[in-house]
Design an enzyme around this catalytic site. Structure first.
Site, short mmCIF file in Angstrom:
data_model
loop_
_atom_site.label_atom_id
_atom_site.label_comp_id
_atom_site.label_asym_id
_atom_site.label_seq_id
_atom_site.Cartn_x
_atom_site.Cartn_y
_atom_site.Cartn_z
CB CYS A 112 -6.85 -17.82 -40.47
SG CYS A 112 -6.29 -19.38 -41.13
CG HIS A 250 -10.07 -18.56 -38.28
ND1 HIS A 250 -10.59 -18.92 -39.50
CD2 HIS A 250 -8.96 -19.31 -38.09
CE1 HIS A 250 -9.81 -19.85 -40.02
NE2 HIS A 250 -8.81 -20.11 -39.19
CG ASN A 280 -9.00 -23.34 -40.98
OD1 ASN A 280 -9.31 -22.30 -41.56
ND2 ASN A 280 -7.93 -23.44 -40.21
N1 ACO Z 1 -6.34 -38.94 -38.03
C1 ACO Z 1 -5.89 -39.75 -37.06
N2 ACO Z 1 -4.81 -39.45 -36.32
C2 ACO Z 1 -4.17 -38.30 -36.58
C3 ACO Z 1 -4.58 -37.41 -37.59
C4 ACO Z 1 -5.73 -37.76 -38.33
N3 ACO Z 1 -6.23 -36.98 -39.30
N4 ACO Z 1 -3.75 -36.33 -37.61
C5 ACO Z 1 -2.83 -36.55 -36.63
N5 ACO Z 1 -3.08 -37.73 -36.03
C6 ACO Z 1 -2.34 -38.36 -34.93
C7 ACO Z 1 -0.92 -37.85 -34.84
O1 ACO Z 1 -0.07 -38.57 -35.70
C8 ACO Z 1 -0.62 -38.11 -33.37
O2 ACO Z 1 -0.32 -39.48 -33.22
P1 ACO Z 1 0.85 -39.95 -32.22
O3 ACO Z 1 0.39 -39.49 -30.86
O4 ACO Z 1 0.87 -41.42 -32.41
O5 ACO Z 1 2.09 -39.24 -32.69
C9 ACO Z 1 -1.96 -37.87 -32.67
O6 ACO Z 1 -2.96 -37.98 -33.70
C10 ACO Z 1 -2.07 -36.52 -32.00
O7 ACO Z 1 -1.65 -35.51 -32.92
P2 ACO Z 1 -1.61 -33.99 -32.50
O8 ACO Z 1 -1.07 -33.18 -33.64
O9 ACO Z 1 -0.95 -33.85 -31.16
O10 ACO Z 1 -3.18 -33.68 -32.34
P3 ACO Z 1 -3.85 -32.43 -31.69
O11 ACO Z 1 -4.79 -32.87 -30.65
O12 ACO Z 1 -2.88 -31.33 -31.38
O13 ACO Z 1 -4.75 -31.88 -32.90
C11 ACO Z 1 -4.82 -30.16 -34.59
C12 ACO Z 1 -4.13 -31.43 -34.11
C13 ACO Z 1 -6.27 -30.46 -34.85
C14 ACO Z 1 -4.14 -29.72 -35.89
C15 ACO Z 1 -4.69 -29.04 -33.51
O14 ACO Z 1 -3.35 -28.94 -33.10
C16 ACO Z 1 -5.14 -27.69 -34.01
O15 ACO Z 1 -6.33 -27.45 -34.20
N6 ACO Z 1 -4.21 -26.73 -34.16
C17 ACO Z 1 -4.59 -25.35 -34.55
C18 ACO Z 1 -4.80 -25.23 -36.03
C19 ACO Z 1 -5.20 -23.82 -36.34
O16 ACO Z 1 -5.76 -23.09 -35.55
N7 ACO Z 1 -4.91 -23.34 -37.55
C20 ACO Z 1 -5.33 -21.98 -37.85
C21 ACO Z 1 -4.55 -21.35 -38.80
S1 ACO Z 1 -4.54 -22.17 -40.37
C22 ACO Z 1 -3.99 -20.95 -41.46
O17 ACO Z 1 -3.61 -19.88 -41.08
C23 ACO Z 1 -3.99 -21.28 -42.97
#
Ligand code: ACO
Length: 325
Positions: A112, A250, A280
């Site tokens: 990214c 980004h 993304n």
């Molecule tokens: N729908 C419903 N529930 C979901 C989903 C979904 N699509 N995905 C995960 N959950 C659930 C999980 O199973 C978890 O359930 P649990 O509490 O029962 O275990 C709950 O939701 C919370 O999951 P988290 O992973 O803790 O959710 P979080 O609030 O951290 O959000 C996310 C996840 C959106 C991925 C966030 O961590 C994020 O944005 N991270 C950064 C990503 C990023 O910046 N990437 C950039 C680089 S990508 C690259 O370089 C190619």
């Protein structure tokens, strides 16, 4: 002292738009979760065009905008983590498609942050090698690298490409940039390649070719580096935050951008945000945003813009742009 300006911009996204509702028919998710956790409402998904096709279309759009001939292109840099093939490079495929026979072409792998790295590398090469025009493209076909059964990643990403033409000029253009990486955290986001296997390998390694991400770890890294990177660019260019017209981050998650706005005490509308429509798109997200802003005539000659990226590697970086067209 020679300057390098952005002389034209372009973008391409596949025609197929996939909404959160559509994904909720494929995996156990829902629109409310995706919107509130990420800001994403839909994303464009390839129905068959690969990274090179999207990159070529965005490049042609940028060349038209810059009003130069394809034969004037001396350098093509494609930033991607989803190349068509291991070899040849996607940049060489783009060169072949558009017929830029005078160019040297190669890829950059910084996920990214790739577009920021690409700008930095292209600018340096243009100055040292006396190149007059370059294309820097961020292009991704992430849909082919996603596990469509994994709800924690398949809702996040989209496909597309954005391109800029860089040209040598007397006008102020790309200012100080910086790129950084932390390879000790390489396993935070991976798209693995071939198995490590041959008749001569004893302990073979089976690799997974689908994207895996430690979301929480990346979230923490992104929130800390986005603020650090913006501050570093201000410092290196002797500027205050009030001097900046726009920040183009980004597009990974609106919560990361909200956090940066709060930390920097900036109104959120200083940040350009289009993740709701594109998801993304990794290396493509920043040039798609620039192109969209240019189309909407939001960018005025003399504007100061900070581009800031972070992603797999882990990598991060930022660039100051003096808008010159
Ligand atoms: N729908 C419903 N529930 C979901 C989903 C979904 N699509 N995905 C995960 N959950 C659930 C999980 O199973 C978890 O359930 P649990 O509490 O029962 O275990 C709950 O939701 C919370 O999951 P988290 O992973 O803790 O959710 P979080 O609030 O951290 O959000 C996310 C996840 C959106 C991925 C966030 O961590 C994020 O944005 N991270 C950064 C990503 C990023 O910046 N990437 C950039 C680089 S990508 C690259 O370089 C190619």
């Amino acid at each position: 002292m020679k300057e390098v300006i952005i002389g034209g911009v372009g973008k391409y996204t596949p025609s197929r738009k996939v909404t959160n509702e559509q994904l909720s028919n494929m995996v156990d998710t829902n629109d409310e979760w995706i919107r509130s956790r990420t800001g994403i409402q839909s994303r464009y998904v390839s129905s068959g065009e690969d990274t090179s096709n999207m990159a070529a279309r965005a490049s042609l759009d940028a060349i038209k905008d810059a009003n130069i001939s394809i034969q004037d292109i001396d350098l093509i840099v494609v930033a991607t983590c989803t190349p068509d093939m291991f070899t040849p490079s996607t940049a060489c495929l783009v060169q072949g498609i558009i017929g830029a026979e005078n160019a040297v072409a190669f890829d950059i792998g910084a996920a990214c942050s790739g577009f920021i790295y690409g700008l930095n590398v292209a600018k340096s090469l243009m100055i040292t090698n006396n190149y007059k025009n370059a294309i820097v493209v961020g292009a991704e076909n992430l849909s082919k690298s996603i596990d469509w059964k994994d709800r924690s990643t398949c809702v996040l990403f989209g496909d597309g490409a954005g391109a800029v033409v860089l040209s040598i000029s007397d006008t102020k253009g790309i200012g100080h940039s910086f790129c950084k990486s932390d390879g000790t955290k390489w396993d935070a986001i991976t798209i693995e390649g071939n198995d490590l296997d041959s008749p001569f390998v004893k302990d073979k390694i089976i690799r997974n070719s689908k994207l895996k991400m430690k979301g929480n770890e990346v979230f923490k890294f992104a929130t800390s580096t986005i603020v650090k990177s913006i501050n570093k660019i201000l410092e290196d260019n002797n500027l205050n935050i009030e001097d900046i017209d726009y920040i183009i981050p980004h597009q990974a998650n609106t919560r990361i951008i909200d956090y940066a706005a709060k930390k920097l005490k900036l109104p959120i509308d200083k940040f350009y945000i289009n993740i709701h429509e594109y998801g993304n798109t990794s290396a493509a997200s920043i040039p798609i945003a620039i192109s969209e802003m240019h189309e909407k005539k939001l960018l005025k000659k003399g504007n100061k813009i900070i581009l800031v990226g972070f992603g797999a590697g882990l990598t991060y970086g930022a660039t100051l742009i003096n808008w010159a067209i």
